[in-house]
Design an enzyme around this catalytic site. Structure first.
Site, PDB file in Angstrom:
ATOM      1  N   ASP A  29      41.023   8.758   0.445  1.00  0.00           N
ATOM      2  CA  ASP A  29      40.183   9.108   1.603  1.00  0.00           C
ATOM      3  C   ASP A  29      38.731   9.113   1.104  1.00  0.00           C
ATOM      4  OD1 ASP A  29      40.194  12.760   1.767  1.00  0.00           O
ATOM      5  OD2 ASP A  29      40.559  11.452   0.035  1.00  0.00           O
TER       6      ASP A  29
ATOM      7  N   GLU B 119      44.665  23.883  -0.518  1.00  0.00           N
ATOM      8  CA  GLU B 119      43.759  22.823  -0.979  1.00  0.00           C
ATOM      9  C   GLU B 119      43.668  21.758   0.122  1.00  0.00           C
ATOM     10  OE1 GLU B 119      45.097  19.595  -1.798  1.00  0.00           O
ATOM     11  OE2 GLU B 119      43.037  18.916  -2.030  1.00  0.00           O
TER      12      GLU B 119
ATOM     13  N   HIS C  56      38.028  15.746  -8.826  1.00  0.00           N
ATOM     14  CA  HIS C  56      39.476  15.942  -8.698  1.00  0.00           C
ATOM     15  C   HIS C  56      40.278  14.644  -8.865  1.00  0.00           C
ATOM     16  CE1 HIS C  56      38.359  19.795  -6.728  1.00  0.00           C
ATOM     17  NE2 HIS C  56      37.537  19.077  -5.991  1.00  0.00           N
ATOM     18  N   ASP C  57      39.940  13.644  -8.038  1.00  0.00           N
ATOM     19  CA  ASP C  57      40.778  12.433  -7.948  1.00  0.00           C
ATOM     20  C   ASP C  57      40.750  11.645  -9.238  1.00  0.00           C
ATOM     21  OD1 ASP C  57      39.746  11.887  -4.487  1.00  0.00           O
ATOM     22  OD2 ASP C  57      41.144  13.317  -5.384  1.00  0.00           O
TER      23      ASP C  57
ATOM     24  N   ASN D  77      43.685  18.363   0.638  1.00  0.00           N
ATOM     25  CA  ASN D  77      44.588  17.240   0.891  1.00  0.00           C
ATOM     26  C   ASN D  77      45.916  17.696   1.491  1.00  0.00           C
ATOM     27  OD1 ASN D  77      42.781  15.356  -0.065  1.00  0.00           O
ATOM     28  ND2 ASN D  77      43.630  15.334  -2.139  1.00  0.00           N
TER      29      ASN D  77
HETATM   30  O1  RIB Z   1      40.564  19.238  -2.583  1.00  0.00           O
HETATM   31  C1  RIB Z   1      40.078  18.097  -3.243  1.00  0.00           C
HETATM   32  C2  RIB Z   1      40.562  16.846  -2.573  1.00  0.00           C
HETATM   33  O2  RIB Z   1      40.096  16.827  -1.224  1.00  0.00           O
HETATM   34  C3  RIB Z   1      39.998  15.569  -3.210  1.00  0.00           C
HETATM   35  O3  RIB Z   1      40.938  14.528  -3.086  1.00  0.00           O
HETATM   36  C4  RIB Z   1      38.789  15.266  -2.373  1.00  0.00           C
HETATM   37  O4  RIB Z   1      38.477  13.875  -2.328  1.00  0.00           O
HETATM   38  C5  RIB Z   1      39.253  15.712  -1.022  1.00  0.00           C
HETATM   39  O5  RIB Z   1      40.019  14.656  -0.453  1.00  0.00           O
HETATM   40 CA    CA Z   2      40.291  12.431  -2.067  1.00  0.00          CA
END
Ligand code: RIB
Ligand code: CA
Length: 317
Positions: free
Chosen positions: A10, A168, A246-247, A170
């Protein structure tokens, strides 16, 4: 042999760094990217992904657009409080008539199904956004499951959420999809906030990335500086002037699993709670009596992460 991966993104700023790592690492073969509603509307995620591949000179990597809204929730997209961390469009040149990166025809879910069914069962899925595309593909064609060796998810949180106290982003944006995926029976690794918040990238690291003199180094520095500004303003970490990416940590964990410390435990996703919807419920003490289903990362090696980013983003296509 490089590990074959598909990234489901995303694309926001950390997805962009993850895409560059996956495209430039000699240890991975990025088969393609699929976009999903998340940080911003899915058409923006698609444009951003195409801009990234144009920018680093990998326009041939196929991109297909996926789901524009969660499985069961009402919101088309939840411009989460992290919008200052991402924005809608990346700070990269808009694609022009001469752009070689093109959106491929066909829906991302159908491409995922066709690609996995035709594969030798050797493609790792790396979803780093809401799990809507992956869950839809599983529901539409369960036969893909035996063709998926592993799913490495950026998502989840045990100790603290970022979209709510419990959840979180996602997982929170599409908890029904997340529940389908974590219970699909295949090997699952989750790279949650408990790990990503222990692998921060600093302003000094951004200066080192920019000094690489590569397109990926420049873009990563630009994106992470934006993230640091947003985190310092809206979600301060345990040290100012640094932010999680994060990713990219999820992709680095595919390259080198030792970059995180994970525990094989039962994990499920809350879909009904008023205050806890989207929470990844981690049964570290096996109270549920259920079998373990997820390798859940609770720590990360920050110096190793920064070193991997610097080495890989110093490469050119
Ligand atoms: O919480 C972090 C996640 O949410 C990451 O993937 C960031 O890109 C958002 O999508
Ligand atoms: Ca992401």
């Amino acid at each position: 042999m490089p590990t074959k991966v598909i990234l489901d993104v995303d694309t926001g700023t950390d997805d962009a760094v993850a895409l560059m790592v996956a495209a430039l690492s000699p240890d991975l073969e990025l088969i393609g990217a699929t976009t999903v509603n998340g940080n911003t509307a899915v058409h923006n995620c698609t444009e951003n992904t195409l801009r990234v591949f144009d920018w680093i000179g990998r326009p041939e990597i196929p991109v297909r657009q996926g789901m524009s809204r969660p499985l069961a929730r009402s919101q088309a997209t939840q411009l989460n409080p992290a919008s200052r961390i991402h924005g809608d469009l990346l700070d990269l040149p808009p694609r022009g008539a001469d752009s070689r990166a093109r959106l491929q025809p066909g829906h991302a879910v159908d491409w995922l199904i066709d690609t996995l069914l035709a594969s030798d069962g050797d493609i790792t899925l790396v979803p780093v956004g809401p799990l809507t595309n992956i869950a839809t593909a599983i529901q539409k064609e369960p036969a893909i499951l035996e063709k998926i060796p592993e799913i490495v998810i950026m998502g989840g949180a045990h100790d603290h959420g970022n979209s709510t106290a419990s959840a979180e982003f996602n997982i929170w944006l599409d908890p029904e999809a997340a529940r389908i995926v974590v219970n699909c029976g295949r090997q699952i690794r989750m790279i949650p906030l408990d790990a990503t918040h222990r692998a921060l990238v600093s302003l000094d690291d951004c200066r080192a990335l920019r000094a690489l003199g590569t397109p990926a180094g420049e873009a990563a520095a630009r994106f992470v500086e934006k993230r640091i500004d947003g985190y310092d303003a809206t979600q301060p970490m345990h040290r100012a002037g640094a932010a999680p990416v994060h990713d990219a940590l999820a992709v680095c964990a595919v390259i080198d699993p030792t970059i995180v410390t994970a525990y094989f435990i039962p994990v499920d996703v809350e879909t009904g709670g008023e205050l806890s919807v989207g929470r990844t419920v981690c049964d570290f003490r096996f109270r549920s009596g259920r079998p373990a289903n997820v390798q859940f990362a609770m720590d990360a090696d920050e110096p190793k992460f920064v070193a991997m980013l610097t080495e890989i983003l110093g490469r050119t296509a």
